[in-house]
Motif scaffolding. Structure first.
Motif, PDB file in Angstrom:
ATOM      1  N   GLU A  88     -43.692  15.102 -52.817  1.00 56.96           N
ATOM      2  CA  GLU A  88     -44.917  15.171 -53.617  1.00 56.96           C
ATOM      3  C   GLU A  88     -46.096  14.489 -52.944  1.00 56.96           C
ATOM      4  O   GLU A  88     -47.245  14.886 -53.129  1.00 56.96           O
TER       5      GLU A  88
ATOM      6  N   SER B  56     -48.802  18.968 -59.280  1.00 60.46           N
ATOM      7  CA  SER B  56     -48.901  20.328 -59.817  1.00 60.46           C
ATOM      8  C   SER B  56     -48.515  21.365 -58.769  1.00 60.46           C
ATOM      9  O   SER B  56     -47.807  22.332 -59.074  1.00 60.46           O
ATOM     10  N   ARG B  57     -48.988  21.158 -57.533  1.00 60.30           N
ATOM     11  CA  ARG B  57     -48.631  22.120 -56.480  1.00 60.30           C
ATOM     12  C   ARG B  57     -47.136  22.041 -56.187  1.00 60.30           C
ATOM     13  O   ARG B  57     -46.488  23.064 -55.972  1.00 60.30           O
TER      14      ARG B  57
ATOM     15  N   ALA C 285     -44.785  21.300 -58.314  1.00 60.64           N
ATOM     16  CA  ALA C 285     -44.083  21.983 -59.403  1.00 60.64           C
ATOM     17  C   ALA C 285     -44.172  23.503 -59.240  1.00 60.64           C
ATOM     18  O   ALA C 285     -43.182  24.224 -59.451  1.00 60.64           O
ATOM     19  N   PHE C 286     -45.370  24.000 -58.834  1.00 62.15           N
ATOM     20  CA  PHE C 286     -45.544  25.439 -58.640  1.00 62.15           C
ATOM     21  C   PHE C 286     -44.643  25.963 -57.522  1.00 62.15           C
ATOM     22  O   PHE C 286     -43.956  26.971 -57.677  1.00 62.15           O
TER      23      PHE C 286
END
Length: 490
Positions: A39, A45-46, A48-49
């Protein structure tokens, strides 16, 4: 009136792959590839995507880093930063075979619908190339490793051993064991460590140990180790617990009363028990290493005692000397008789003979209390054995040259009597090293569902005791390659 939008119904059990619970995840198509997306600098967010995208393509994406991970995917970060993150202990410990890859490998794999071949352009660049630093590998348990007395990393193991000792003196046994295990791994390495990157992926080396190792490699010493050496508490505990018969709790109680050294103890007028009086009286001798020739001299005395009280009885030098050490803090012997039952009462006779001959300055004997229960060892089982045992201080004659020199020295000697039916287990248990034996018991319990002690080996799955007449048989029962005493110096 606008009709309500019908909810999509997911059949019970569908899509449960153990990942994020996403209903669009596909079954793991590539079990040999396990991804971890870092991370840091990628963003939550990226990450998770991309994780969801990878799972849709049938890839296994782990939320937490572990030794199972084969590919670490990173973005906008250097290889050196990733290695530092792994070494810090924040992310656990990386495997030496795990690929450190730029996100470009991931995007190419997504386009191809499968993991693509790892090429040089995908790998994160590091200042120190893998070709220049060869990483080490080692099994997880010390009883799987061969550890001789030839230690190539003494400066590192000395530092970690001191921290282990300090933890043990502070009552932090868990931390002490952790440092001991890290020390054992380094002792077993075939070459000197030149860079901390060589240790990535090795078992038992946590973030704390790695930080100490890194500091020693870079500056020649650890600030934590040096501070510990100068600690008044550590120095006082070292002195007081070096008295035979004095444990940590007793030493701490004395320190609270203002006793920090031997002279203060002598001047305090404190009442000492018999073992402590002997320990204080013979402090200098007992804290002087025992040499192999001195151990052999004690062995000759024990053999003479056996010949006098029970012909046919045998004695075996155990402990560090059996592992090939040239010095030790005491001398241990395992006594037995080849005929089962003849060893009963042997300890009493041997101790009586030694006292009559004037060889004992102190002795404390305990009786055999071992009972073999039909339903297996007691739970939780004790690691202490229950043999006839004599803790003693020998008055060992020595050759002296010059007037005023003492014609003898005090030597710590442990005598243990085992029935011949338990001899192989006693021999294995008393040979050491202490950590090697701890790891043997841990392996037996965790990997084989067995219970190992210096008396017996019990198979919990078969609900029966396994008999053995040699150490080799015990190793075979445990599914381990036999390791000779000289290579058990973990």
């Amino acid at each position: 009136m606008i009709p309500l939008k019908r909810r999509k119904v997911v059949p019970s059990g569908a899509g449960n792959t153990g990942n994020t619970g996403s209903e669009e995840s596909s079954p793991n198509k590539f079990p040999q590839v396990i991804l971890f997306l870092l991370e840091r600098k990628m963003g939550a967010s990226r990450r998770a995507f991309l994780s969801q995208l990878g799972r849709k393509k049938g890839l296994q994406v782990e939320e937490m880093f572990s030794e199972r991970v084969t590919h670490v995917i990173c973005e906008n970060i250097s290889g050196d930063e990733v290695v530092a993150w792994l070494e810090s202990g924040v992310g656990g410990r990386g495997r030496s075979s795990a690929h450190l890859l730029d996100v470009s490998w991931f995007t190419e794999s997504m386009r191809a619908g499968r993991p693509v071949e790892v090429l040089d352009r995908h790998r994160l660049q590091q200042q120190m190339r893998e070709a220049e630093v060869v990483g080490f590998s080692a099994p997880s348990y010390a009883c799987q490793r061969r550890t001789t007395l030839d230690n190539h990393n003494a400066i590192l193991t000395d530092a970690l051993s001191l921290l282990a000792e300090n933890a043990e003196l502070s009552g932090e046994d868990g931390r002490g064991v952790a440092f001991r295990r890290a020390t054992a791994v380094l002792k077993g390495l075939p070459e000197p460590v030149t860079a901390v990157t060589q240790l990535v992926g090795l078992p038992c080396l946590g973030g704390h140990s790695l930080r100490v190792v890194k500091e020693v490699l870079e500056s020649g010493a650890s600030s934590e180790v040096e501070a510990t050496k100068q600690s008044e508490r550590f120095k006082a505990l070292k002195v007081l617990t070096a008295i035979f018969g004095v444990g940590v709790k007793t030493a701490e109680r004395w320190m609270r009363e203002g006793i920090h050294d031997l002279q203060q103890l002598r001047d305090s007028g404190r009442t000492l028990d018999r073992s402590q009086r002997a320990g204080l009286q013979h402090y200098d001798d007992l804290n002087q290493p025992v040499t192999r020739p001195e151990a052999d001299a004690v062995a000759a005395i024990v053999e003479e005692a056996l010949a006098a009280v029970l012909p046919g009885a045998t004695t075996t030098l155990i402990g560090g000397f059996r592992r090939g050490k040239l010095t030790g803090h005491d001398v241990d012997f395992l006594l037995t008789h080849p005929e089962e039952g003849r060893e009963v009462g042997l300890m009493t006779k041997v101790v009586s003979w030694l006292e009559t001959q004037g060889f004992l300055l102190y002795q404390k004997t305990t009786r055999n209390s071992y009972l073999e229960a039909e339903d297996g060892p007691a739970r939780p089982s004790s690691n202490m054995d229950r043999f006839d045992r004599c803790l003693s201080i020998f008055k060992l004659p020595v050759e002296v040259k010059g007037e005023g020199l003492n014609p003898w020295r005090a030597v710590r000697v442990d005598l243990v009597v085992s029935p011949i039916s338990q001899f192989a287990f006693a021999l294995l248990g008393w040979t050491g090293s202490k950590l090697f034996e701890r790891e043997l018991r841990r392996w037996a319990g965790h990997e084989k569902a067995m219970s190992l002690s210096s008396h017996a080996l019990y198979d919990k799955t078969q609900s029966r005791y396994l008999r053995a007449s040699s150490e080799e048989e015990i190793f075979a029962y445990l599914g381990l390659e036999y390791i000779p005493p000289s290579e058990r110096n973990a």
